[in-house]
Design an enzyme around this catalytic site. Structure first.
Site, PDB file in Angstrom:
ATOM      1  N   SER A  65      -8.036 -14.999  -1.686  1.00 50.30           N
ATOM      2  CA  SER A  65      -8.521 -13.638  -1.833  1.00 50.30           C
ATOM      3  C   SER A  65      -9.955 -13.573  -2.346  1.00 50.30           C
ATOM      4  O   SER A  65     -10.473 -14.526  -2.932  1.00 50.30           O
ATOM      5  CB  SER A  65      -7.595 -12.871  -2.793  1.00 50.30           C
ATOM      6  OG  SER A  65      -8.048 -11.564  -2.998  1.00 50.30           O
TER       7      SER A  65
ATOM      8  N   HIS B 188       0.841  -1.206   0.000  1.00 50.83           N
ATOM      9  CA  HIS B 188       0.000   0.000   0.000  1.00 50.83           C
ATOM     10  C   HIS B 188       0.871   1.248   0.000  1.00 50.83           C
ATOM     11  O   HIS B 188       1.967   1.272   0.576  1.00 50.83           O
ATOM     12  CB  HIS B 188      -0.896  -0.011   1.238  1.00 50.83           C
ATOM     13  CG  HIS B 188      -1.964   1.030   1.232  1.00 50.83           C
ATOM     14  ND1 HIS B 188      -1.865   2.200   1.949  1.00 50.83           N
ATOM     15  CD2 HIS B 188      -3.162   1.079   0.594  1.00 50.83           C
ATOM     16  CE1 HIS B 188      -2.960   2.927   1.763  1.00 50.83           C
ATOM     17  NE2 HIS B 188      -3.761   2.269   0.948  1.00 50.83           N
TER      18      HIS B 188
END
Length: 477
Positions: free
Chosen positions: A399, A196
């Protein structure tokens, strides 16, 4: 009245009619004199050279001006009526935009009506959550209860951990990396290139030496490249960000392999600090069968998770947990607060712990397990639907983030609020994303796609982004 607004329910784009011209906003040092500046293009340089990135619309051209009430308004009530109508139409906009929310990892399925009675109070959890301050309107008992719940989830004893409820996931990363920097002032920060952006923001803020580590096609950290970079800096401690779900591909770094790599490169446990960024999947992974465990029984230093993502809080917030022995290097007693300062922010949202406590108490571990299973099933449903439509798509094993070719039309991207990077976009399947919504999206995408490529042009090749087994471009059918 001086202003008049036309608020469209879909995009909430008010047009202002005022006596004086609106000031031209400054964007990247340039005056935005025309509407076309709303879609500002900038150059992005990556491994494939330069490309244009389209920024969102300039809000200054659609802002709602704050105006003074008329002198007789207390009798006529015109101002109150006007504001009520603006808010009512804004609510309609939110309802409409929520129908087309797919690209960002926020769970929009919640009901906190029972907490409405508490919105009349200014609840501030300033200072250390475990030490009361002189300010009495706080929610520390709820905050500590939430922290204890996460401590049990990540297997650390009550007396061995310290933590707090942050204002967002970025603050959790900033705090975790700051603790690592304080433990190892001369340490080097290692983070995969798909971490991120807040991780690299932390490196800039703290002026830390930072090594970007390559990733595999899946988005996981490439431990072979990590090994090379560690060996080149053996004389300095390692501070590592491990992703429990990357931003774009939802990839989960192999924590056990990361630790093994550190040990094999000669880094003993007292020479490295690992922060686990679990913004989205940190709360989902404990409920996925065969998923590797994130636990303080392993030599990690901290874990952070967002509260407004999978949990579904209406305001941004997060949870940060670290070891008690580490926080001592960061904390100071503050007489003004009659408490201890060890957080990034001073004042902290005292309402966020209430929302977290409420939903954790309602759902519990079993409730979250059911929601995780639902998200994974629906993510596979979307991936299969895309592949059946001959659209390149990838879904990592652990995921609920489905990656596929970037839609050609930016208006389509904006309508469905998709997150894009280069030639790929993604949908993050949250509890609020139903099969009906996915069917609507698939139908809309397939219909528009037939128009985008009716001129004979071809979809992009995504081999470099998602691998040859997932790419269905004309060259890899």
């Amino acid at each position: 009245m001086a202003e008049k607004f036309d608020i469209l329910s879909e995009d909430f784009v008010p047009t202002a009619v005022i006596n004086e011209p609106l000031p031209c906003p400054v964007i990247n040092g340039n005056r935005a004199d025309h509407e076309e500046e709303n879609l500002k293009k900038t150059k992005v340089i990556n491994g494939r050279g330069e490309r244009e990135m389209v920024l969102g619309r300039n809000v200054h051209t659609t802002s709602l001006a704050v105006t003074e009430p008329e002198s007789n308004d207390e009798f006529t009530g015109d101002k109150e009526a006007y504001m009520a109508s603006v808010l009512a139409r804004y609510r309609k906009t939110l309802v409409e935009r929520t129908k087309y929310h797919l690209g960002y990892p926020y769970n929009l399925d919640f009901d906190y009506g029972a907490l409405g009675q508490l919105q009349h109070f200014s609840i501030n959890n300033l200072g250390d959550p475990f030490i009361e301050s002189n300010y009495g309107v706080h929610s520390r008992p709820f905050e500590v209860g939430v922290l204890d719940w996460f401590a049990r989830l990540w297997e650390i004893e009550r007396d061995d951990y310290w933590g707090y409820i942050t204002n967002c996931g970025t603050e959790g990363n900033l705090h975790g990396i700051l603790v690592g920097r304080e433990v190892f002032p001369d340490g080097i920060l290692y983070a995969s290139s798909e971490s991120h952006y807040s991780v690299f923001k932390a490196a800039r803020m703290y002026r830390m030496e930072c090594e970007r580590v390559d990733t595999l096609i899946s988005g996981e950290i490439d431990c072979a490249d990590f090994r090379q970079k560690l060996l080149a800096n053996k004389d300095k401690p390692a501070i590592l960000n491990v992703n429990i779900g990357t931003t774009v591909k939802g990839a989960v770094d192999d924590l056990d392999l990361v630790i093994k790599t550190l040990e094999e490169c000669g880094f003993s446990h007292d020479r490295f600090y690992i922060h686990c960024d679990g913004a989205l999947f940190g709360l989902m992974m404990p409920f996925v069968k065969r998923a590797p465990k994130v636990t303080f029984n392993k030599p990690i230093g901290s874990v952070s998770v967002s509260g407004h993502k999978f949990v579904g809080c209406p305001m941004p917030c997060g949870v940060q947990i670290t070891r008690m022995k580490h926080i001592k290097v960061l904390s100071n007693n503050v007489e003004y607060l009659a408490s201890r300062d060890a957080t990034i922010m001073g004042s902290r949202n005292g309402h966020a712990p209430l929302f977290l406590w409420y939903t954790l108490s309602r759902k519990g571990y079993k409730g979250f397990q059911k929601e995780v299973q639902k998200c994974l099933r629906n993510a596979h449903y979307l991936k299969d639907g895309l592949r059946e439509a001959r659209i390149s798509a990838m879904l990592n094993e652990l995921s609920s983030t489905v990656v596929f070719e970037r839609p050609r039309d930016e208006e389509f991207v904006r309508r469905w609020q998709l997150a894009c990077q280069g030639d790929i976009a993604h949908v993050v399947v949250m509890p609020s994303v139903t099969i009906e919504k996915l069917d609507h999206f698939l139908k809309d995408l397939v219909e528009n796609r037939s128009v985008w490529y009716e001129d004979g042009s071809q979809p992009p090749c995504l081999v470099k982004d998602i691998g040859i087994k997932n790419c269905i471009c004309p060259a890899h059918k």
